[in-house]
Each structure stands twice: as structure tokens, then as C-alpha cells.
Scaffold this motif. Structure first.
Motif, PDB file in Angstrom:
ATOM      1  N   ILE A  38     105.211  31.748 153.082  1.00  0.00           N
ATOM      2  CA  ILE A  38     105.957  32.878 152.535  1.00  0.00           C
ATOM      3  C   ILE A  38     106.337  33.828 153.670  1.00  0.00           C
ATOM      4  O   ILE A  38     105.488  34.210 154.480  1.00  0.00           O
ATOM      5  N   ALA A  39     107.617  34.181 153.716  1.00  0.00           N
ATOM      6  CA  ALA A  39     108.108  35.143 154.704  1.00  0.00           C
ATOM      7  C   ALA A  39     108.310  36.494 154.023  1.00  0.00           C
ATOM      8  O   ALA A  39     108.797  36.556 152.884  1.00  0.00           O
ATOM      9  N   LEU A  40     107.939  37.559 154.718  1.00  0.00           N
ATOM     10  CA  LEU A  40     108.102  38.920 154.209  1.00  0.00           C
ATOM     11  C   LEU A  40     109.046  39.675 155.133  1.00  0.00           C
ATOM     12  O   LEU A  40     108.679  40.017 156.257  1.00  0.00           O
ATOM     13  N   LEU A  41     110.277  39.902 154.678  1.00  0.00           N
ATOM     14  CA  LEU A  41     111.219  40.737 155.420  1.00  0.00           C
ATOM     15  C   LEU A  41     110.934  42.183 155.028  1.00  0.00           C
ATOM     16  O   LEU A  41     111.339  42.647 153.970  1.00  0.00           O
ATOM     17  N   ASN A  42     110.227  42.874 155.905  1.00  0.00           N
ATOM     18  CA  ASN A  42     109.710  44.202 155.601  1.00  0.00           C
ATOM     19  C   ASN A  42     110.663  45.258 156.143  1.00  0.00           C
ATOM     20  O   ASN A  42     110.698  45.527 157.342  1.00  0.00           O
ATOM     21  N   LEU A  43     111.421  45.879 155.247  1.00  0.00           N
ATOM     22  CA  LEU A  43     112.400  46.893 155.623  1.00  0.00           C
ATOM     23  C   LEU A  43     111.899  48.304 155.344  1.00  0.00           C
ATOM     24  O   LEU A  43     112.624  49.270 155.561  1.00  0.00           O
ATOM     25  N   MET A  44     110.659  48.424 154.883  1.00  0.00           N
ATOM     26  CA  MET A  44     110.102  49.741 154.567  1.00  0.00           C
ATOM     27  C   MET A  44     109.709  50.479 155.844  1.00  0.00           C
ATOM     28  O   MET A  44     109.336  49.857 156.847  1.00  0.00           O
ATOM     29  N   PRO A  45     109.770  51.821 155.830  1.00  0.00           N
ATOM     30  CA  PRO A  45     109.457  52.568 157.059  1.00  0.00           C
ATOM     31  C   PRO A  45     107.977  52.507 157.448  1.00  0.00           C
ATOM     32  O   PRO A  45     107.659  52.380 158.630  1.00  0.00           O
ATOM     33  N   GLU A  46     107.068  52.611 156.467  1.00  0.00           N
ATOM     34  CA  GLU A  46     105.634  52.554 156.756  1.00  0.00           C
ATOM     35  C   GLU A  46     105.165  51.108 156.582  1.00  0.00           C
ATOM     36  O   GLU A  46     104.550  50.740 155.582  1.00  0.00           O
ATOM     37  N   LYS A  47     105.465  50.302 157.573  1.00  0.00           N
ATOM     38  CA  LYS A  47     105.274  48.858 157.444  1.00  0.00           C
ATOM     39  C   LYS A  47     103.820  48.454 157.192  1.00  0.00           C
ATOM     40  O   LYS A  47     103.572  47.575 156.357  1.00  0.00           O
ATOM     41  N   PRO A  48     102.826  49.032 157.871  1.00  0.00           N
ATOM     42  CA  PRO A  48     101.440  48.617 157.579  1.00  0.00           C
ATOM     43  C   PRO A  48     101.042  48.809 156.118  1.00  0.00           C
ATOM     44  O   PRO A  48     100.308  47.985 155.557  1.00  0.00           O
ATOM     45  N   LYS A  49     101.522  49.880 155.468  1.00  0.00           N
ATOM     46  CA  LYS A  49     101.192  50.091 154.054  1.00  0.00           C
ATOM     47  C   LYS A  49     101.789  48.982 153.192  1.00  0.00           C
ATOM     48  O   LYS A  49     101.133  48.455 152.289  1.00  0.00           O
ATOM     49  N   THR A  50     103.046  48.631 153.473  1.00  0.00           N
ATOM     50  CA  THR A  50     103.697  47.584 152.691  1.00  0.00           C
ATOM     51  C   THR A  50     103.054  46.235 152.956  1.00  0.00           C
ATOM     52  O   THR A  50     102.890  45.420 152.037  1.00  0.00           O
ATOM     53  N   GLU A  51     102.683  45.970 154.197  1.00  0.00           N
ATOM     54  CA  GLU A  51     101.989  44.719 154.528  1.00  0.00           C
ATOM     55  C   GLU A  51     100.715  44.585 153.695  1.00  0.00           C
ATOM     56  O   GLU A  51     100.427  43.516 153.140  1.00  0.00           O
ATOM     57  N   THR A  52      99.959  45.676 153.611  1.00  0.00           N
ATOM     58  CA  THR A  52      98.696  45.650 152.867  1.00  0.00           C
ATOM     59  C   THR A  52      98.937  45.427 151.378  1.00  0.00           C
ATOM     60  O   THR A  52      98.270  44.607 150.739  1.00  0.00           O
ATOM     61  N   GLN A  53      99.898  46.166 150.817  1.00  0.00           N
ATOM     62  CA  GLN A  53     100.161  46.069 149.383  1.00  0.00           C
ATOM     63  C   GLN A  53     100.545  44.647 148.976  1.00  0.00           C
ATOM     64  O   GLN A  53     100.041  44.113 147.983  1.00  0.00           O
ATOM     65  N   LEU A  54     101.435  44.026 149.747  1.00  0.00           N
ATOM     66  CA  LEU A  54     101.912  42.705 149.357  1.00  0.00           C
ATOM     67  C   LEU A  54     100.926  41.604 149.744  1.00  0.00           C
ATOM     68  O   LEU A  54     100.757  40.637 149.001  1.00  0.00           O
ATOM     69  N   ALA A  55     100.254  41.745 150.868  1.00  0.00           N
ATOM     70  CA  ALA A  55      99.248  40.742 151.241  1.00  0.00           C
ATOM     71  C   ALA A  55      98.106  40.733 150.232  1.00  0.00           C
ATOM     72  O   ALA A  55      97.535  39.679 149.930  1.00  0.00           O
ATOM     73  N   ARG A  56      97.768  41.885 149.689  1.00  0.00           N
ATOM     74  CA  ARG A  56      96.711  41.977 148.665  1.00  0.00           C
ATOM     75  C   ARG A  56      97.079  41.118 147.451  1.00  0.00           C
ATOM     76  O   ARG A  56      96.236  40.389 146.913  1.00  0.00           O
ATOM     77  N   LEU A  57      98.321  41.174 147.026  1.00  0.00           N
ATOM     78  CA  LEU A  57      98.756  40.426 145.844  1.00  0.00           C
ATOM     79  C   LEU A  57      98.902  38.939 146.147  1.00  0.00           C
ATOM     80  O   LEU A  57      98.516  38.088 145.344  1.00  0.00           O
ATOM     81  N   LEU A  58      99.415  38.618 147.309  1.00  0.00           N
ATOM     82  CA  LEU A  58      99.593  37.212 147.668  1.00  0.00           C
ATOM     83  C   LEU A  58      98.254  36.524 147.905  1.00  0.00           C
ATOM     84  O   LEU A  58      98.118  35.316 147.704  1.00  0.00           O
ATOM     85  N   GLY A  59      97.268  37.294 148.334  1.00  0.00           N
ATOM     86  CA  GLY A  59      95.959  36.721 148.627  1.00  0.00           C
ATOM     87  C   GLY A  59      95.055  36.604 147.422  1.00  0.00           C
ATOM     88  O   GLY A  59      93.921  36.122 147.550  1.00  0.00           O
ATOM     89  N   ALA A  60      95.531  37.018 146.247  1.00  0.00           N
ATOM     90  CA  ALA A  60      94.683  36.999 145.050  1.00  0.00           C
ATOM     91  C   ALA A  60      94.921  35.772 144.181  1.00  0.00           C
ATOM     92  O   ALA A  60      94.306  35.645 143.124  1.00  0.00           O
ATOM     93  N   THR A  61      95.787  34.869 144.609  1.00  0.00           N
ATOM     94  CA  THR A  61      96.090  33.678 143.804  1.00  0.00           C
ATOM     95  C   THR A  61      95.177  32.525 144.207  1.00  0.00           C
ATOM     96  O   THR A  61      94.522  32.579 145.253  1.00  0.00           O
ATOM     97  N   PRO A  62      95.112  31.461 143.410  1.00  0.00           N
ATOM     98  CA  PRO A  62      94.245  30.317 143.738  1.00  0.00           C
ATOM     99  C   PRO A  62      94.770  29.457 144.896  1.00  0.00           C
ATOM    100  O   PRO A  62      94.082  28.531 145.313  1.00  0.00           O
ATOM    101  N   LEU A  63      95.964  29.743 145.410  1.00  0.00           N
ATOM    102  CA  LEU A  63      96.577  28.906 146.439  1.00  0.00           C
ATOM    103  C   LEU A  63      96.436  29.544 147.811  1.00  0.00           C
ATOM    104  O   LEU A  63      96.377  30.768 147.943  1.00  0.00           O
ATOM    105  N   GLN A  64      96.388  28.705 148.834  1.00  0.00           N
ATOM    106  CA  GLN A  64      96.379  29.225 150.191  1.00  0.00           C
ATOM    107  C   GLN A  64      97.799  29.620 150.581  1.00  0.00           C
ATOM    108  O   GLN A  64      98.749  28.867 150.377  1.00  0.00           O
ATOM    109  N   VAL A  65      97.936  30.824 151.117  1.00  0.00           N
ATOM    110  CA  VAL A  65      99.235  31.369 151.499  1.00  0.00           C
ATOM    111  C   VAL A  65      99.210  31.708 152.983  1.00  0.00           C
ATOM    112  O   VAL A  65      98.259  32.323 153.469  1.00  0.00           O
ATOM    113  N   GLU A  66     100.251  31.309 153.693  1.00  0.00           N
ATOM    114  CA  GLU A  66     100.421  31.702 155.089  1.00  0.00           C
ATOM    115  C   GLU A  66     101.609  32.651 155.160  1.00  0.00           C
ATOM    116  O   GLU A  66     102.739  32.284 154.826  1.00  0.00           O
TER     117      GLU A  66
END
Length: 316
Positions: A38-66
Motif C-alpha cells: 500500500i502506498a500513501l501519498l501524504n499531502l497533509m501538512p503535519e505528515k507525522p500525524k497523518t502517518e500515525t493515523q493511517l498506519a494505525r488503521l492499516l495495521g489493525a487488519t489480519p493481513l500483513q501490510v507493507e
């Protein structure tokens, strides 16, 4: 299963403290499975916050995500240190020859500008076109959803009289004698979603023959979620990924610069900003992204190079 992100990414420690399962390079190589790319094109100004928010959701599924963090090649944002971009991000030029199971395009603080006046608009349209052949399924958020709808279908955005800001009740569009779309499985008929927009897309402007399905709307906040099954594209105009205090931080930021800032709707208990807000949308965020990744997993080809070369079935 875990999500694979760099160990020194600022989001890593926070997610680890929250109990999100993270995986390192060596452990990932030992597992005899193909992770979802999965690629994340992060256009938000506070990038670390957005990285955390979306990685939290992607990491909660039963599948391995890179997760691959992307930034534009032709425009360098000035709201994040160059060292952060160089350490953790790839430009689109560096990945344009790759294939991905999923692409997420975030919002951006440019919604009051005409699309063509955005500095990286030309490159973004090239990325959107590239996604049709190099990405199995795409998920566009807020301005990213408006931009994709405008590029692919000519749908305009409309400036609102005042900022639409708060937590609004939305409802799932039910179709008689039809199963719920996979993205909406498990959702209550009504659910709450954070909204933070100066503009909107209207249902009346959607082309009738474009194959766009309205999945969720709000009587007060308008369109929330669209799906384009033919291209496996999701358009989400609001922010289920937001943290509990994201709207609070936006309110404090705006209040520091202007006097005419209204409280976010249905957010603070008793409309008292001194009382801590309560998160009433977290479960729906996990459910939506879990449904998206599950459908991705069921329909994407095992060989990444086959993405975009053959039609893939829809999830049952």
C-alpha cells in the motif's frame, strides 16, 4: 498480522505503545506470505500525524501490510523537515514503475484554490492516471477525493458559506433487495464521522453514467462516501481516520488566528471546550479500512506485475 514501517519513523514508537503489531525487515522476510503493498501519498501538512493515523488503521487488519510513504517529485512541502522526507519518503518518480495493491491519497490544505492553481496539480493528475494501471484499488480522502472526482469525472467542488466542522451523523444508503456493498459490511444504519471542510461535492453534480455509488450521506453535512466499483476507487470526503483531539487542535489553531471561529458541532461535551472530547467514530474507522483491505486481498492478483493487465473480480 502486523504492518511494516521503518523502525525510526516517528509513528513507530507511538503505535507500539498503543499495542499495534509492527514488524521489522528481518521478521517480514521470515514470513512466507506476500504482504499487501500500500502506498500513501501524504499531502497533509503535519505528515507525522497523518502517518500515525493511517498506519494505525492499516495495521489493525489480519493481513500483513507493507506501507510505502510517497511525496510529490515536482513540489517539496515546507511544513515538514527535509530530513524527514529524505529518510522516510519516496517520490512518485522513484516508484512509478512499481505496482501496488492499494493507494491512499490524503487531503491537502489547498481546497479553496481552483484545482488547476495547486502547484503540484499536473503531477497529481499524472499520479491519478498512473493509479488506473499500476494500483489495484485506491482510497481518496477529503480534498484528495474531490481532486480525483474532478479529474476523472469533471465533478466540481462548491465553497461553503462557513466551514463545516464537527462530528456529524451519517447514514448508510440502503438498497431494497440488495446486499450491502462490501465497504459497508458491519456498519450501523447511522454512524458518526468527523468533518472538517470549507468545500463540498454535491450529489446533483455526479454524472449519471459514471458508475459512482453513494454509500453514505448526512442530512447536515452532505456526501460522505462514494465507491466506483469498475475501478475499485473509494472517495471519502470526511475524516474517520482522525484522532480524538484532531478537531480540538484545528479549533485552537483557527481560534488563534481569527475571532469568528465556531465550536465544532457535536464534539465537546455540553459544547464546553474545557471538557475533553469523546471519540465516537474509532470503531467505524477500523471497520471501513478493514473492509477496504479485505476486499483488496480478495480481488488483487498474487503476482503484483499482473495488476492493471487483466480485469479482476469484485469481492463477494
Amino acid at each position: 498480522m502486523p504492518i511494516k514501517i521503518p523502525n525510526d519513523l516517528p509513528a513507530f514508537e507511538k503505535l507500539q505503545q498503543e499495542g499495534v503489531r509492527l514488524i521489522g525487515e528481518n521478521e517480514a522476510l521470515r514470513q512466507d506470505i506476500r504482504p499487501m503493498q500500500i502506498a500513501l501519498l501524504n499531502l497533509m501538512p503535519e505528515k507525522p500525524k497523518t502517518e500515525t493515523q493511517l498506519a494505525r488503521l492499516l495495521g489493525a487488519t489480519p493481513l500483513q501490510v507493507e506501507l510505502t510513504l510517497l511525496t510529490t517529485s515536482t513540489y517539496r512541502p515546507n511544513t515538514v523537515p527535509l530530513s524527514h522526507l529524505q529518510a522516510f519518503y519516496k517520490t512518485w518518480d522513484e516508484v512509478r514503475d512499481r505496482k501496488f495493491d492499494g493507494l491512499i491519497v490524503t487531503g491537502a490544505p489547498v481546497e479553496m484554490l481552483p484545482f488547476e492553481e495547486v502547484k503540484y496539480w499536473r503531477e497529481l493528475t499524472e499520479i491519478l492516471d498512473w493509479s488506473r494501471t499500476n494500483v489495484h484499488t485506491s482510497f481518496h480522502i477529503c480534498w484528495g477525493a474531490q481532486a480525483a472526482l474532478y479529474h476523472f469525472h469533471g465533478v466540481p467542488k462548491h465553497i461553503l458559506p462557513t466551514k463545516r466542522f464537527g462530528v456529524y451523523t451519517h447514514y448508510v444508503i440502503e438498497r431494497r433487495d440488495a446486499q450491502r456493498p462490501p465497504l459497508m459490511r458491519g456498519f450501523d444504519d447511522y454512524f458518526l464521522v468527523p468533518v472538517s471542510r470549507h468545500t463540498e461535492v454535491r450529489a446533483a453534480d455526479l454524472p449519471k453514467d459514471a458508475g459512482l455509488e453513494i454509500l453514505a450521506v448526512s442530512n447536515a453535512a452532505g456526501l460522505c462516501l462514494l465507491h466506483e466499483p469498475e475501478h475499485r476507487t473509494v472517495y471519502m470526503f470526511n475524516h474517520l481516520e482522525y484522532d480524538t483531539y484532531t478537531l480540538h487542535d484545528e479549533y485552537c489553531r483557527d481560534k488563534a488566528t481569527r475571532a469568528d471561529v465556531s465550536l465544532p458541532v457535536n464534539y465537546y461535551p455540553d459544547d464546553d471546550p474545557d471538557k475533553p472530547p469523546r471519540n465516537c467514530w474509532r470503531a467505524y474507522a477500523h471497520l471501513l479500512f478493514g473492509n477496504w483491505i479485505n476486499e483488496m486481498y480478495q480481488t488483487t492478483p498474487y503476482e503484483l506485475e499482473r495488476i492493471g493487465t487483466v480485469a479482476q473480480p469484485q469481492a463477494a
